[in-house]
Design an enzyme around this catalytic site. Structure first.
Site, PDB file in Angstrom:
ATOM      1  N   GLY A  16      -1.253  16.003   3.820  1.00  0.00           N
ATOM      2  CA  GLY A  16      -1.669  17.390   3.715  1.00  0.00           C
ATOM      3  C   GLY A  16      -1.870  17.899   2.309  1.00  0.00           C
ATOM      4  N   GLY A  51      -3.788  21.928  -3.455  1.00  0.00           N
ATOM      5  CA  GLY A  51      -4.536  23.128  -3.798  1.00  0.00           C
ATOM      6  C   GLY A  51      -5.848  23.280  -3.062  1.00  0.00           C
ATOM      7  N   THR A  87      -2.304  23.939   8.489  1.00  0.00           N
ATOM      8  CA  THR A  87      -3.407  24.890   8.641  1.00  0.00           C
ATOM      9  C   THR A  87      -4.604  24.484   7.792  1.00  0.00           C
ATOM     10  OG1 THR A  87      -1.881  26.700   9.158  1.00  0.00           O
ATOM     11  CG2 THR A  87      -4.076  27.306   8.376  1.00  0.00           C
ATOM     12  N   GLU A 136       5.293  23.776   6.229  1.00  0.00           N
ATOM     13  CA  GLU A 136       4.685  23.785   4.893  1.00  0.00           C
ATOM     14  C   GLU A 136       4.206  22.404   4.456  1.00  0.00           C
ATOM     15  OE1 GLU A 136       4.127  26.693   3.512  1.00  0.00           O
ATOM     16  OE2 GLU A 136       5.237  27.673   5.130  1.00  0.00           O
ATOM     17  N   LYS A 156      -4.352  28.516  18.064  1.00  0.00           N
ATOM     18  CA  LYS A 156      -3.017  28.625  17.480  1.00  0.00           C
ATOM     19  C   LYS A 156      -2.073  28.974  18.610  1.00  0.00           C
ATOM     20  CE  LYS A 156       0.120  28.807  14.239  1.00  0.00           C
ATOM     21  NZ  LYS A 156       0.552  27.624  13.473  1.00  0.00           N
TER      22      LYS A 156
END
Length: 241
Positions: free
Chosen positions: A170, A202, A16, A12, A37
């Site tokens: 990130g 975001g 991605t 997290e 992936k």
């Protein structure tokens, strides 16, 4: 740099979305892009995985997924519990090499951090990077605690003789706290590698068109972007004592 491995300092952290941003910037620069992936966990066969999310954000490009396991666990554990074959570093390297033969850039997104195990022999994304002699981009967090996990990841890459391409934050907060602002200067120092970008918090929630238009502005020239690390650091410099 036909193959770029993308890992994080943990789960997290924005791997991605960062993968999508790198893909979008490269595509905007006219490069053909593929995203691999290595192993998708925690997603049912009928659900969208990380590769599909990259396509949603970055636009149409080649994607491949080597294996999918239903439980949200490390790939080796998820494979064992599902009674399925694991993905081994050699398979990751072979798939990436095949994609690289037909694309200008192949992005290989790992699972979790650098040393998350893909098989019961302890195979990791680092092992796949070594087989390919591919550089590794590390996605990091902005705030308190990031220096330790970043330095540990960088040290392990150096210990293995792997090329740490640089760091990308990130998720950079709109209202950065003191720790985050100080970390802009400290992260490159502890990693021994440059900051190559910072994605706004975001970013993954943006409409795809807005994401694609904005992505180059979050990444440095070496990643087909226009982001200026020095200007960003000056803007967010920690206040004097």
């Amino acid at each position: 740099m036909p193959v770029l491995m993308i890992t994080g300092t943990g789960t997290e952290v924005g791997k991605t979305v960062t993968t999508a941003a790198v893909a979008a910037a490269a595509a905007a620069a006219g490069r053909s892009v593929a995203v691999l992936k290595a192993a998708q966990t925690g997603v049912r066969p009928d659900e969208r995985g990380d590769a599909a999310e990259v396509v949603r954000l970055a636009g149409e490009l080649t994607t491949a997924e080597l294996a999918r396991y239903p439980e949200p666990l490390a790939p080796a554990t998820a494979a064992r519990r599902a009674g399925r074959a694991p993905v081994r570093p050699g398979e990751i390297a072979e798939a990436a090499a095949k994609l690289a033969a037909e694309h200008d850039l192949v992005l290989v997104e790992g699972a979790g951090g650098l040393l998350v195990r893909f098989d019961d022999e302890g195979g990791t994304l680092a092992d796949a990077a070594a087989l390919l002699d591919a550089p590794v981009l590390v996605v990091v967090t902005a705030g308190l605690g990031t220096l330790n996990t970043t330095e540990l990841t960088a040290r392990e890459l150096r210990r293995r003789g792997l090329d740490l391409a640089g760091l990308v934050v990130g998720s950079w907060p709109a209202e950065a706290d003191l720790a985050s602002r100080c970390n802009l200067a400290d992260l490159p120092e502890v990693a021994g590698a440059p900051l190559l970008g910072a994605l706004p918090a975001g970013a993954g929630a943006l409409a795809p068109d807005a994401f694609r238009a904005s992505a180059p502005g979050w990444l440095v020239r070496e990643l087909d972007g226009t982001w200026d690390a020095d200007a960003f650091a000056a803007r967010w410099a920690a206040p004097p004592l």
